[in-house]
Scaffold this motif. Structure first.
Motif, PDB file in Angstrom:
ATOM      1  N   HIS A 102       0.825  -1.216   0.000  1.00 55.23           N
ATOM      2  CA  HIS A 102       0.000   0.000   0.000  1.00 55.23           C
ATOM      3  C   HIS A 102       0.861   1.268   0.000  1.00 55.23           C
ATOM      4  N   LEU A 103       1.988   1.223   0.692  1.00 54.71           N
ATOM      5  CA  LEU A 103       2.864   2.395   0.711  1.00 54.71           C
ATOM      6  C   LEU A 103       3.414   2.681  -0.686  1.00 54.71           C
ATOM      7  N   LEU A 104       3.871   1.634  -1.369  1.00 52.43           N
ATOM      8  CA  LEU A 104       4.410   1.824  -2.718  1.00 52.43           C
ATOM      9  C   LEU A 104       3.319   2.299  -3.670  1.00 52.43           C
ATOM     10  N   ALA A 105       2.120   1.724  -3.550  1.00 54.66           N
ATOM     11  CA  ALA A 105       1.001   2.155  -4.394  1.00 54.66           C
ATOM     12  C   ALA A 105       0.685   3.631  -4.150  1.00 54.66           C
ATOM     13  N   SER A 106       0.697   4.045  -2.882  1.00 55.32           N
ATOM     14  CA  SER A 106       0.438   5.446  -2.543  1.00 55.32           C
ATOM     15  C   SER A 106       1.469   6.370  -3.192  1.00 55.32           C
ATOM     16  N   ALA A 116      -6.280  11.268  -4.644  1.00 56.00           N
ATOM     17  CA  ALA A 116      -7.352  10.527  -3.960  1.00 56.00           C
ATOM     18  C   ALA A 116      -6.931   9.065  -3.765  1.00 56.00           C
ATOM     19  N   ALA A 117      -6.399   8.471  -4.844  1.00 53.29           N
ATOM     20  CA  ALA A 117      -5.934   7.083  -4.752  1.00 53.29           C
ATOM     21  C   ALA A 117      -4.722   6.981  -3.838  1.00 53.29           C
ATOM     22  N   TYR A 122      -2.552   5.204   1.257  1.00 53.40           N
ATOM     23  CA  TYR A 122      -1.763   5.589   2.429  1.00 53.40           C
ATOM     24  C   TYR A 122      -2.539   5.310   3.716  1.00 53.40           C
ATOM     25  N   LYS A 123      -3.844   5.507   3.689  1.00 54.94           N
ATOM     26  CA  LYS A 123      -4.663   5.166   4.850  1.00 54.94           C
ATOM     27  C   LYS A 123      -4.612   3.665   5.125  1.00 54.94           C
ATOM     28  N   GLN A 124      -4.660   2.873   4.049  1.00 56.38           N
ATOM     29  CA  GLN A 124      -4.567   1.419   4.202  1.00 56.38           C
ATOM     30  C   GLN A 124      -3.197   1.028   4.761  1.00 56.38           C
ATOM     31  N   HIS A 125      -2.177   1.713   4.278  1.00 52.30           N
ATOM     32  CA  HIS A 125      -0.826   1.484   4.797  1.00 52.30           C
ATOM     33  C   HIS A 125      -0.787   1.738   6.301  1.00 52.30           C
TER      34      HIS A 125
END
Length: 204
Positions: A102-106, A116-117, A122-125
Motif C-alpha cells: 500500500h505504501l508503494l502504491a500510494s 485521492a488514490a 496511504y490510509k490502508q498502509h
C-alpha cells in the motif's frame, strides 16, 4: 551469500529456497540500481513462487517487481503488479506485506497526481502498520505476562519451600526437646528409686 544459496538450492532441488534466493538477489540489484539484473532474478522467482503457491513470498516479489518497473517509469504496469500483490496478501491476511504494497502504491499514485488514490492507499498502509505494531505489542505483552507469572510462581515455590523447611526444623526441634525431657524424666525417676534403696535412707 544469496548467489551461493541459489546454486545450492538448485543442486538440491529446493524450489522454495530458490525462490527466496532469487528474490534476495533481485532486492540487492534493486538497491544498487541495476534494474535489468533485478528483473532477471525477480521474474523467475515470481513464476516459481506462483507455481508453488507460496503466497507470502509471492506478495513480496510482486512488490519488488513493481518497484523495478516504477524505476523504469512504467507506472501503470507497476500498479497492476501492486494490485495483484495486495490481492495475494489479503488472501493470507499478510499485514507486513500489505504495509509495503500500500505504501508503494500510494507513492506511485502521488507521482501520477492521483491524490485521492494515493490517500486511500496511504490510509490502508497506516491501518495495516497499526495492526502490525498492535500484534507486536500484544506479543510483547504476552511474553512479559508469562515472564511475570513464571517469576511469581518461582518466588511462591521458594517461599513454600522455606516455610516447609521451617516447619520441618520446628518438628525436629520439638521431637528433640520431647526426647530430652523424656530422658530427664527417666533419669530423675531412676535417681529417686536409687535414693530410696540406699541403706539408712528409711531410718533417717
Amino acid at each position: 551469500h544469496a548467489a551461493t544459496a541459489l546454486r545450492v538450492s538448485r543442486e538440491a532441488s529446493f524450489e522454495l529456497f530458490e525462490v527466496y534466493a532469487l528474490n534476495t538477489l533481485g532486492e540487492a540489484h534493486l538497491k544498487l540500481g541495476r534494474i535489468a539484473d533485478a528483473l532477471a532474478n525477480l521474474s523467475p522467482a515470481l513464476t516459481l513462487s506462483e507455481q508453488l503457491d507460496a503466497k507470502p513470498v509471492t506478495a513480496q516479489i510482486l512488490c519488488n517487481v513493481a518497484q523495478a518497473y516504477r524505476e523504469l517509469g512504467h507506472l501503470g504496469h507497476a500498479l497492476e503488479l501492486l494490485d495483484r500483490g495486495i490481492a495475494v496478501a489479503k488472501s493470507i491476511d499478510g499485514k507486513p506485506e500489505l504495509v509495503k504494497l500500500h505504501l508503494l502504491a500510494s507513492e506511485i499514485y502521488e507521482q501520477q497526481d492521483d491524490f485521492a488514490a494515493a490517500l486511500r492507499h496511504y490510509k490502508q498502509h497506516n491501518t495495516q502498520q497499526a495492526a502490525v505494531v498492535g500484534e507486536k505489542s500484544s506479543q510483547q505483552l504476552l511474553i512479559l505476562q508469562v515472564a511475570h507469572d513464571t517469576e511469581t510462581a518461582r518466588a511462591q515455590a521458594e517461599a513454600v519451600a522455606v516455610l516447609e523447611e521451617r516447619r520441618r526444623l520446628a518438628r525436629d526441634l520439638h521431637d528433640s526437646v520431647n526426647q530430652s525431657l523424656y530422658g530427664l524424666t527417666l533419669l530423675a525417676h531412676s535417681a529417686r528409686e536409687a535414693a530410696a534403696l540406699r541403706p539408712g535412707r528409711s531410718s533417717a
